[in-house]
Design a protein around this motif. Sequence first.
Motif, PDB file in Angstrom:
ATOM      1  N   TYR A 183       6.209 -24.946   3.164  1.00 28.69           N
ATOM      2  CA  TYR A 183       6.428 -23.892   2.191  1.00 28.69           C
ATOM      3  C   TYR A 183       5.885 -24.325   0.829  1.00 28.69           C
ATOM      4  O   TYR A 183       6.238 -25.386   0.315  1.00 28.69           O
ATOM      5  N   SER A 199       4.633 -22.493  -3.167  1.00 29.32           N
ATOM      6  CA  SER A 199       4.681 -21.281  -3.972  1.00 29.32           C
ATOM      7  C   SER A 199       4.216 -21.571  -5.395  1.00 29.32           C
ATOM      8  O   SER A 199       4.242 -22.725  -5.842  1.00 29.32           O
ATOM      9  N   TYR A 225       4.623 -20.170  -9.491  1.00 32.10           N
ATOM     10  CA  TYR A 225       5.448 -19.434 -10.439  1.00 32.10           C
ATOM     11  C   TYR A 225       4.787 -19.474 -11.816  1.00 32.10           C
ATOM     12  O   TYR A 225       4.063 -20.408 -12.140  1.00 32.10           O
ATOM     13  N   LEU A 229       7.876 -15.500  -9.361  1.00 32.31           N
ATOM     14  CA  LEU A 229       7.056 -15.862  -8.213  1.00 32.31           C
ATOM     15  C   LEU A 229       5.746 -15.071  -8.214  1.00 32.31           C
ATOM     16  O   LEU A 229       5.743 -13.841  -8.289  1.00 32.31           O
ATOM     17  N   TYR A 247       3.095 -17.010  -2.491  1.00 32.54           N
ATOM     18  CA  TYR A 247       3.718 -18.051  -1.708  1.00 32.54           C
ATOM     19  C   TYR A 247       3.020 -18.196  -0.361  1.00 32.54           C
ATOM     20  O   TYR A 247       2.250 -17.315   0.056  1.00 32.54           O
ATOM     21  N   VAL A 264       3.846 -19.923   3.732  1.00 38.66           N
ATOM     22  CA  VAL A 264       4.788 -20.564   4.657  1.00 38.66           C
ATOM     23  C   VAL A 264       4.065 -21.471   5.650  1.00 38.66           C
ATOM     24  O   VAL A 264       4.684 -21.953   6.607  1.00 38.66           O
ATOM     25  N   PHE A 296       3.798 -23.203 -12.566  1.00 36.82           N
ATOM     26  CA  PHE A 296       4.391 -24.241 -11.740  1.00 36.82           C
ATOM     27  C   PHE A 296       4.063 -23.993 -10.271  1.00 36.82           C
ATOM     28  O   PHE A 296       4.157 -22.874  -9.772  1.00 36.82           O
TER      29      PHE A 296
END
Lengths: 115, 112
Positions: free
Chosen positions: B31, B33, B35, B45, B48, B50, B90
């Motif tokens: 995972y 992501s 931000y 967010l 992202y 997975v 981030f």
Amino acid sequence: AQTVTQSQPEMSVQEAETVTLSCTYDTSESDYYLFWYKQPPSRQMILVIRQEAYKQQNATENRFSVNFQKAAKSFSLKISDSQLGDAAMYFCAYYSGGGADGLTFGKGTHLIIQP
Amino acid sequence: NAGVTQTPKFQVLKTGQSMTLQCAQDMNHEYMSWYRQDPGMGLRLIHYSVGAGITDQGEVPNGYNVSRSTTEDFPLRLLSAAPSQTSVYFCASSRQGGYGYTFGSGTRLTVV
């Protein structure tokens, strides 16, 4: 969509005292996770504590503990024996995985520690 | 033990320029992501993933593209920078979201 609300933009506490930061959230999910992250002036995001919604027992990490009230959708952070190094922004965050696989954050609480 | 590495740490762009923010993790996390953090807004967010080859949009995806060709890397592309994209970005990774995410140190981007 899930929302996370931190109603205290700023809190101040005397060194060695106890302070509680508030967080409420809105969700229709039954299985989810809640977190508190600390962001000091260095900008680094640091995981402080984690709570699984299906566990009734409140999580504790040393001087940090939470009061998780699932029915009220409340997740407050208590910091005991506050230290100068606790001064930071604190963010409450939510994760369920049922929607977007990422964290939903509140707007943060700026914690000031008075020496 | 590097964790999540973001480069660059600071960047100034002119309006209309494109660039890629790099993110790499060495923890074999599936995972990942991205931000953005704006004053008074918390973190929101953007995109992202997975797993390798799988990406999806978050809350504020407009103006950004991502791809995930390997487990380790998750770059964020700004196609045509706008002043509204001035922010701190981030990148984060997790073995599974419920365990919590490990964050990189962030990139401060200014678009003039």
